[in-house]
Motif scaffolding. Structure first.
Motif, PDB file in Angstrom:
ATOM      1  N   ARG A 187       0.831  -1.192   0.000  1.00  0.00           N
ATOM      2  CA  ARG A 187       0.000   0.000   0.000  1.00  0.00           C
ATOM      3  C   ARG A 187       0.865   1.241   0.000  1.00  0.00           C
ATOM      4  O   ARG A 187       1.965   1.246   0.555  1.00  0.00           O
ATOM      5  CB  ARG A 187      -0.936  -0.008   1.215  1.00  0.00           C
ATOM      6  N   SER A 188       0.328   2.267  -0.584  1.00  0.00           N
ATOM      7  CA  SER A 188       1.002   3.535  -0.592  1.00  0.00           C
ATOM      8  C   SER A 188       1.319   3.939   0.854  1.00  0.00           C
ATOM      9  O   SER A 188       0.485   3.744   1.744  1.00  0.00           O
ATOM     10  CB  SER A 188       0.029   4.500  -1.278  1.00  0.00           C
ATOM     11  N   ASN A 189       2.526   4.423   1.075  1.00  0.00           N
ATOM     12  CA  ASN A 189       2.972   4.865   2.397  1.00  0.00           C
ATOM     13  C   ASN A 189       3.460   3.731   3.316  1.00  0.00           C
ATOM     14  O   ASN A 189       3.771   3.962   4.475  1.00  0.00           O
ATOM     15  CB  ASN A 189       1.859   5.647   3.118  1.00  0.00           C
ATOM     16  N   VAL A 190       3.537   2.519   2.781  1.00  0.00           N
ATOM     17  CA  VAL A 190       3.963   1.384   3.616  1.00  0.00           C
ATOM     18  C   VAL A 190       5.463   1.428   3.909  1.00  0.00           C
ATOM     19  O   VAL A 190       5.952   0.756   4.826  1.00  0.00           O
ATOM     20  CB  VAL A 190       3.566   0.035   2.944  1.00  0.00           C
ATOM     21  N   GLY A 191       6.194   2.244   3.111  1.00  0.00           N
ATOM     22  CA  GLY A 191       7.643   2.339   3.301  1.00  0.00           C
ATOM     23  C   GLY A 191       8.425   1.659   2.194  1.00  0.00           C
ATOM     24  O   GLY A 191       9.589   1.302   2.372  1.00  0.00           O
ATOM     25  N   LYS A 192       7.814   1.516   1.028  1.00  0.00           N
ATOM     26  CA  LYS A 192       8.437   0.784  -0.083  1.00  0.00           C
ATOM     27  C   LYS A 192       9.640   1.547  -0.656  1.00  0.00           C
ATOM     28  O   LYS A 192      10.688   0.946  -0.883  1.00  0.00           O
ATOM     29  CB  LYS A 192       7.388   0.506  -1.166  1.00  0.00           C
ATOM     30  N   SER A 193       9.484   2.847  -0.875  1.00  0.00           N
ATOM     31  CA  SER A 193      10.621   3.608  -1.417  1.00  0.00           C
ATOM     32  C   SER A 193      11.784   3.605  -0.435  1.00  0.00           C
ATOM     33  O   SER A 193      12.944   3.449  -0.831  1.00  0.00           O
ATOM     34  CB  SER A 193      10.220   5.060  -1.703  1.00  0.00           C
ATOM     35  N   SER A 194      11.456   3.759   0.834  1.00  0.00           N
ATOM     36  CA  SER A 194      12.516   3.736   1.859  1.00  0.00           C
ATOM     37  C   SER A 194      13.216   2.388   1.870  1.00  0.00           C
ATOM     38  O   SER A 194      14.441   2.312   2.011  1.00  0.00           O
ATOM     39  CB  SER A 194      11.917   4.001   3.243  1.00  0.00           C
ATOM     40  N   VAL A 231      11.254   8.994  -1.720  1.00  0.00           N
ATOM     41  CA  VAL A 231      10.418   8.843  -0.534  1.00  0.00           C
ATOM     42  C   VAL A 231       9.432  10.003  -0.537  1.00  0.00           C
ATOM     43  O   VAL A 231       9.821  11.165  -0.572  1.00  0.00           O
ATOM     44  CB  VAL A 231      11.255   8.848   0.753  1.00  0.00           C
ATOM     45  N   SER A 232       8.160   9.665  -0.511  1.00  0.00           N
ATOM     46  CA  SER A 232       7.176  10.714  -0.733  1.00  0.00           C
ATOM     47  C   SER A 232       6.666  11.321   0.561  1.00  0.00           C
ATOM     48  O   SER A 232       6.319  10.621   1.506  1.00  0.00           O
ATOM     49  CB  SER A 232       6.003  10.137  -1.517  1.00  0.00           C
ATOM     50  N   LYS A 286       8.435  -1.002   8.952  1.00  0.00           N
ATOM     51  CA  LYS A 286       8.427  -0.093  10.104  1.00  0.00           C
ATOM     52  C   LYS A 286       8.542  -0.878  11.412  1.00  0.00           C
ATOM     53  O   LYS A 286       7.903  -0.556  12.417  1.00  0.00           O
ATOM     54  CB  LYS A 286       7.186   0.808  10.072  1.00  0.00           C
ATOM     55  N   ASP A 345      10.708  -0.957  13.522  1.00  0.00           N
ATOM     56  CA  ASP A 345      11.172  -0.169  14.681  1.00  0.00           C
ATOM     57  C   ASP A 345      10.000   0.281  15.542  1.00  0.00           C
ATOM     58  O   ASP A 345      10.175   0.651  16.697  1.00  0.00           O
ATOM     59  CB  ASP A 345      11.989   1.039  14.197  1.00  0.00           C
ATOM     60  N   LYS A 346       8.799   0.251  14.967  1.00  0.00           N
ATOM     61  CA  LYS A 346       7.598   0.646  15.716  1.00  0.00           C
ATOM     62  C   LYS A 346       6.926  -0.547  16.398  1.00  0.00           C
ATOM     63  O   LYS A 346       5.885  -0.399  17.023  1.00  0.00           O
ATOM     64  CB  LYS A 346       6.580   1.294  14.774  1.00  0.00           C
ATOM     65  N   SER A 388      13.064  -2.776   8.951  1.00  0.00           N
ATOM     66  CA  SER A 388      13.001  -1.352   9.270  1.00  0.00           C
ATOM     67  C   SER A 388      14.056  -0.585   8.483  1.00  0.00           C
ATOM     68  O   SER A 388      15.247  -0.899   8.547  1.00  0.00           O
ATOM     69  CB  SER A 388      13.239  -1.119  10.770  1.00  0.00           C
ATOM     70  N   SER A 389      13.600   0.412   7.780  1.00  0.00           N
ATOM     71  CA  SER A 389      14.547   1.272   7.063  1.00  0.00           C
ATOM     72  C   SER A 389      15.268   2.203   8.029  1.00  0.00           C
ATOM     73  O   SER A 389      16.330   2.719   7.718  1.00  0.00           O
ATOM     74  CB  SER A 389      13.809   2.119   6.024  1.00  0.00           C
ATOM     75  N   PHE A 390      14.666   2.415   9.191  1.00  0.00           N
ATOM     76  CA  PHE A 390      15.271   3.326  10.157  1.00  0.00           C
ATOM     77  C   PHE A 390      16.437   2.667  10.898  1.00  0.00           C
ATOM     78  O   PHE A 390      17.428   3.319  11.181  1.00  0.00           O
ATOM     79  CB  PHE A 390      14.214   3.827  11.152  1.00  0.00           C
TER      80      PHE A 390
END
Ligand code: GDP
Length: 194
Positions: A31-38, A53-54, A145, A147-148, A174-176
């Motif tokens: 889904r959009s915003n799931v962190g795919k670009s990151s 990253v949008s 995500k 890390d959350k 986690s990209s973070f």
């Protein structure tokens, strides 16, 4: 393992722009915003240079083919889905593009389905997983995500998703923090190996 490099080779906005690559591919969907670009930037060892990253979700409308070296295979970034604010016709267009890619790519070895670990399984994710299964495409679930998601909550999170995913064990990413990067590469390499 040497560091893996990703190079954006082809971008398709329409079905006739879909590329024929005669090498194994693994698709990334979510889904959009799931962190795919990151995630793409993270596994490529880059910060915000490869996939955009949008700040505004719902912007990635194309299918992006990234060539991976060493290996020569492709990671194919599918358009983010489920963005509420786009028009019905736009949504239908992306769905068609994605479906065409998924059904007409014999070299496709599997679909990494990105799922936000903070959320319950969503209808649209369930539909995607079901669709992949109907096409006999292996699903590699990636819980983003991470890390959350505290360690003590992970068993519960895994259980919530296992109803949808069955035997396919999800990978926490986690990209973070970089958690899951090596495991994801291992899974991608295994899926695309000859
Ligand atoms: P895309 O729409 O799926 O490509 O998602 P993006 O990569 O653009 O990220 C969407 C939002 O989630 C941005 O605000 C990111 O900073 C955030 N995000 C991405 N990856 C992570 C992560 O691993 N952890 C956390 N906490 N946030 C993330």
């Amino acid at each position: 393992m040497p560091p893996m490099t990703l190079t954006l080779e082809t971008t398709a906005y329409t079905e006739d722009q879909l590329a024929h690559k005669d090498v194994p591919q693994i698709a990334l969907a979510g889904r959009s915003n799931v962190g795919k670009s990151s995630l793409i930037n993270t596994i490529a060892g880059r910060r915000r240079t490869l996939a955009k990253v949008s700040a505004t979700p719902g912007k990635t409308r194309s299918i992006n083919y990234y060539r991976v070296e060493p290996g020569g295979f492709f990671i194919v970034d599918l358009p983010g889905y489920g963005y509420a604010k786009c028009s019905k016709s736009e949504r239908a267009k992306w769905a068609k593009l994605t479906q065409t890619y998924l059904t007409r790519t014999p070299e496709l070895r599997g679909v990494a389905v990105l799922l936000d670990c903070r959320l319950e399984p969503q209808r649209i994710d369930i539909d995607l997983v079901d669709y992949c299964r109907s096409q006999k495409l292996p699903v590699l679930p990636v819980l983003t995500k991470a890390d959350k998601c505290k360690q003590r909550d992970r068993a519960r999170t895994r259980k919530a998703w296992s109803l949808l995913l069955g035997d396919a064990a999800p990978l926490f990413f986690s990209s973070f923090t970089g958690e899951g990067v090596d495991e994801l590469w291992d899974a991608i390499r295994e899926a695309t190996a000859d």
